[in-house]
Design an enzyme around this catalytic site. Structure first.
Site, PDB file in Angstrom:
ATOM      1  N   CYS A   1      -4.591  -1.511  -1.704  1.00  0.00           N
ATOM      2  CA  CYS A   1      -4.817  -0.076  -1.902  1.00  0.00           C
ATOM      3  C   CYS A   1      -5.818   0.090  -3.047  1.00  0.00           C
ATOM      4  O   CYS A   1      -5.546  -0.340  -4.177  1.00  0.00           O
ATOM      5  CB  CYS A   1      -3.488   0.582  -2.248  1.00  0.00           C
ATOM      6  SG  CYS A   1      -3.614   2.326  -2.670  1.00  0.00           S
TER       7      CYS A   1
ATOM      8  N   CYS B   1     -11.164   3.094   0.740  1.00  0.00           N
ATOM      9  CA  CYS B   1      -9.723   3.313   0.871  1.00  0.00           C
ATOM     10  C   CYS B   1      -9.299   2.514   2.095  1.00  0.00           C
ATOM     11  O   CYS B   1      -9.963   2.592   3.145  1.00  0.00           O
ATOM     12  CB  CYS B   1      -9.439   4.803   1.079  1.00  0.00           C
ATOM     13  SG  CYS B   1      -7.746   5.177   1.623  1.00  0.00           S
ATOM     14  N   THR B   2      -8.218   1.746   1.970  1.00  0.00           N
ATOM     15  CA  THR B   2      -7.860   0.850   3.078  1.00  0.00           C
ATOM     16  C   THR B   2      -7.461   1.622   4.340  1.00  0.00           C
ATOM     17  O   THR B   2      -7.597   1.097   5.449  1.00  0.00           O
ATOM     18  CB  THR B   2      -6.730  -0.105   2.652  1.00  0.00           C
ATOM     19  OG1 THR B   2      -5.632   0.651   2.097  1.00  0.00           O
ATOM     20  CG2 THR B   2      -7.216  -1.088   1.615  1.00  0.00           C
ATOM     21  N   HIS B   3      -7.009   2.856   4.181  1.00  0.00           N
ATOM     22  CA  HIS B   3      -6.713   3.665   5.371  1.00  0.00           C
ATOM     23  C   HIS B   3      -7.972   3.893   6.224  1.00  0.00           C
ATOM     24  O   HIS B   3      -7.894   4.029   7.432  1.00  0.00           O
ATOM     25  CB  HIS B   3      -6.160   5.036   4.965  1.00  0.00           C
ATOM     26  CG  HIS B   3      -4.702   5.034   4.599  1.00  0.00           C
ATOM     27  ND1 HIS B   3      -4.237   4.507   3.416  1.00  0.00           N
ATOM     28  CD2 HIS B   3      -3.611   5.497   5.264  1.00  0.00           C
ATOM     29  CE1 HIS B   3      -2.911   4.661   3.361  1.00  0.00           C
ATOM     30  NE2 HIS B   3      -2.515   5.259   4.463  1.00  0.00           N
TER      31      HIS B   3
ATOM     32  N   GLU C   1      -2.029   8.295   8.491  1.00  0.00           N
ATOM     33  CA  GLU C   1      -0.564   8.149   8.518  1.00  0.00           C
ATOM     34  C   GLU C   1       0.038   8.797   9.766  1.00  0.00           C
ATOM     35  O   GLU C   1       1.005   8.309  10.313  1.00  0.00           O
ATOM     36  CB  GLU C   1       0.064   8.788   7.272  1.00  0.00           C
ATOM     37  CG  GLU C   1      -0.144   8.006   6.000  1.00  0.00           C
ATOM     38  CD  GLU C   1       0.490   6.622   6.022  1.00  0.00           C
ATOM     39  OE1 GLU C   1       1.678   6.512   6.362  1.00  0.00           O
ATOM     40  OE2 GLU C   1      -0.219   5.647   5.702  1.00  0.00           O
TER      41      GLU C   1
ATOM     42  N   TYR D   1      -1.052   8.483  -2.130  1.00  0.00           N
ATOM     43  CA  TYR D   1      -1.194   8.307  -3.573  1.00  0.00           C
ATOM     44  C   TYR D   1      -2.404   9.087  -4.109  1.00  0.00           C
ATOM     45  O   TYR D   1      -2.427   9.511  -5.261  1.00  0.00           O
ATOM     46  CB  TYR D   1      -1.428   6.829  -3.914  1.00  0.00           C
ATOM     47  CG  TYR D   1      -0.224   5.907  -3.872  1.00  0.00           C
ATOM     48  CD1 TYR D   1       1.078   6.385  -3.686  1.00  0.00           C
ATOM     49  CD2 TYR D   1      -0.410   4.530  -4.042  1.00  0.00           C
ATOM     50  CE1 TYR D   1       2.152   5.508  -3.663  1.00  0.00           C
ATOM     51  CE2 TYR D   1       0.673   3.657  -4.028  1.00  0.00           C
ATOM     52  CZ  TYR D   1       1.945   4.144  -3.838  1.00  0.00           C
ATOM     53  OH  TYR D   1       3.003   3.273  -3.827  1.00  0.00           O
ATOM     54  N   GLY D   2      -3.423   9.197  -3.258  1.00  0.00           N
ATOM     55  CA  GLY D   2      -4.742   9.638  -3.726  1.00  0.00           C
ATOM     56  C   GLY D   2      -4.802  11.011  -4.358  1.00  0.00           C
ATOM     57  O   GLY D   2      -5.718  11.315  -5.111  1.00  0.00           O
TER      58      GLY D   2
ATOM     59  N   ASP E   1       0.870  -1.184   0.000  1.00  0.00           N
ATOM     60  CA  ASP E   1       0.000   0.000   0.000  1.00  0.00           C
ATOM     61  C   ASP E   1       0.905   1.233   0.000  1.00  0.00           C
ATOM     62  O   ASP E   1       2.121   1.122   0.163  1.00  0.00           O
ATOM     63  CB  ASP E   1      -0.895  -0.008   1.255  1.00  0.00           C
ATOM     64  CG  ASP E   1      -1.805   1.207   1.342  1.00  0.00           C
ATOM     65  OD1 ASP E   1      -2.340   1.636   0.297  1.00  0.00           O
ATOM     66  OD2 ASP E   1      -1.992   1.750   2.449  1.00  0.00           O
ATOM     67  N   SER E   2       0.295   2.399  -0.132  1.00  0.00           N
ATOM     68  CA  SER E   2       1.071   3.630  -0.041  1.00  0.00           C
ATOM     69  C   SER E   2       1.629   3.833   1.367  1.00  0.00           C
ATOM     70  O   SER E   2       2.615   4.545   1.540  1.00  0.00           O
ATOM     71  CB  SER E   2       0.175   4.825  -0.399  1.00  0.00           C
ATOM     72  OG  SER E   2      -0.955   4.856   0.452  1.00  0.00           O
TER      73      SER E   2
HETATM   74  N1  DGL Z   1      -4.814   3.205   1.069  1.00  0.00           N
HETATM   75  C1  DGL Z   1      -5.049   3.712  -0.220  1.00  0.00           C
HETATM   76  C2  DGL Z   1      -6.388   3.277  -0.799  1.00  0.00           C
HETATM   77  O1  DGL Z   1      -6.888   2.239  -0.453  1.00  0.00           O
HETATM   78  C3  DGL Z   1      -4.645   5.086  -0.622  1.00  0.00           C
HETATM   79  C4  DGL Z   1      -4.386   6.158   0.353  1.00  0.00           C
HETATM   80  C5  DGL Z   1      -3.495   7.224  -0.285  1.00  0.00           C
HETATM   81  O2  DGL Z   1      -2.303   6.949  -0.372  1.00  0.00           O
HETATM   82  O3  DGL Z   1      -4.008   8.259  -0.711  1.00  0.00           O
HETATM   83  O4  DGL Z   1      -6.930   3.946  -1.637  1.00  0.00           O
END
Ligand code: DGL
Length: 261
Positions: free
Chosen positions: A69, A180-182, A148, A38-39, A6-7
């Site tokens: 991700c 989003c996994t976060h 994060e 990443y988003g 993941d990011s």
């Molecule tokens: N965890 C990521 C997802 O599932 C992206 C979060 C990010 O880096 O913006 O989309």
């Protein structure tokens, strides 16, 4: 060995589901913390990172990859599969299908990064699986960065979350998809806000079931977990207790390492 990436910290929610389902599998988790989030970045950049990380994990001996991700899956999983035709690759996509099936109000919402929210892949998922259900796609800039920094429930952020969720609930949304996994780590903050009005939809466990189906011989091993990050690897292990994942530490044999895909 199974490689999961993941990011940043978000994919740890998927790692945890896989680790629970496969207690003896050798797992390698890579967080691209030098480039998180990443988003908010262009598709080409995300694709470049995903392809480099995929190559790196395969070179390290991973025989199954999990793109933990949604943003990376939407931007790059097709190309990643093209580059590694012999490697099973499991991606993650927002749970539109289960949410649409469970919705009684016929109104659902997806919380996602800006990149996922504008992706053609999400639009197709909605066309294919939402049927007559009304889907609101809600980009949540900054939320992954809050995770994060482990600001999961500070008052300012909790107010920001409520401001984003309240109009959705007021419009009758009864399924809130964590796209989003976060955002899995925001569930304890979200749950009281939506209680009795909507359900949170998280597909980490479904992704883990798919990994179990594809793991074959990779489901058996000594159960060791390696944590890697492209910046500040020590933060990964330190974050586990705050994310409710302190139990994962028992599978870690070596301190988290720096990787430079
Ligand atoms: N965890 C990521 C997802 O599932 C992206 C979060 C990010 O880096 O913006 O989309």
């Amino acid at each position: 060995m199974i490689g999961i990436f993941d990011s940043g910290l978000g994919g740890l929610s998927v790692l945890a589901a896989v680790a629970r389902a496969l207690p003896r599998a050798e797992l390698c988790y890579l967080a691209d913390t030098a480039h998180v989030p990443y988003g908010s970045k262009p598709d080409g950049f995300i694709q470049g990172r995903v392809l480099s990380i995929g190559r790196h994990l395969v070179d390290r001996g991973c025989r199954l990859l999990v793109v933990a991700c949604n943003t990376a899956t939407a931007a790059a999983v097709d190309e990643l599969r093209r580059q590694h035709p012999g490697v099973p690759i499991v991606g993650i996509e927002p749970g539109i299908k289960p949410a649409a099936a469970a919705s009684r109000s016929r109104k659902i919402a997806v919380l996602a990064t800006e990149s996922t929210a504008r992706s053609e892949r999400l639009a197709r998922l909605i066309r294919d699986h939402a049927g007559a259900v009304d889907v609101t796609v809600t980009p949540c800039p900054g939320w992954a960065t809050r995770v994060e920094t482990l600001d999961l429930d500070g008052p300012a952020f909790a107010a920001e979350i409520a401001a984003r969720i309240d109009p959705l609930l007021a419009s009758g949304v009864d399924q809130l998809v964590l796209g989003c996994t976060h955002y899995s780590f925001l569930a304890p903050t979200l749950a009281p806000l939506v209680a009795g009005r909507a359900e949170l939809v998280d597909v980490a466990a479904a992704v883990a079931r798919q990994v179990v189906r594809l793991a074959g011989a990779d489901s058996q091993g000594a159960g060791a977990l390696a944590l890697l990050a492209t910046a500040r690897p020590e933060r990964l292990q330190a974050a586990l207790p705050r994310l409710g994942l302190g139990w994962l530490a028992t599978r870690i044999e070596h301190a988290a390492g720096l990787a430079q895909p």
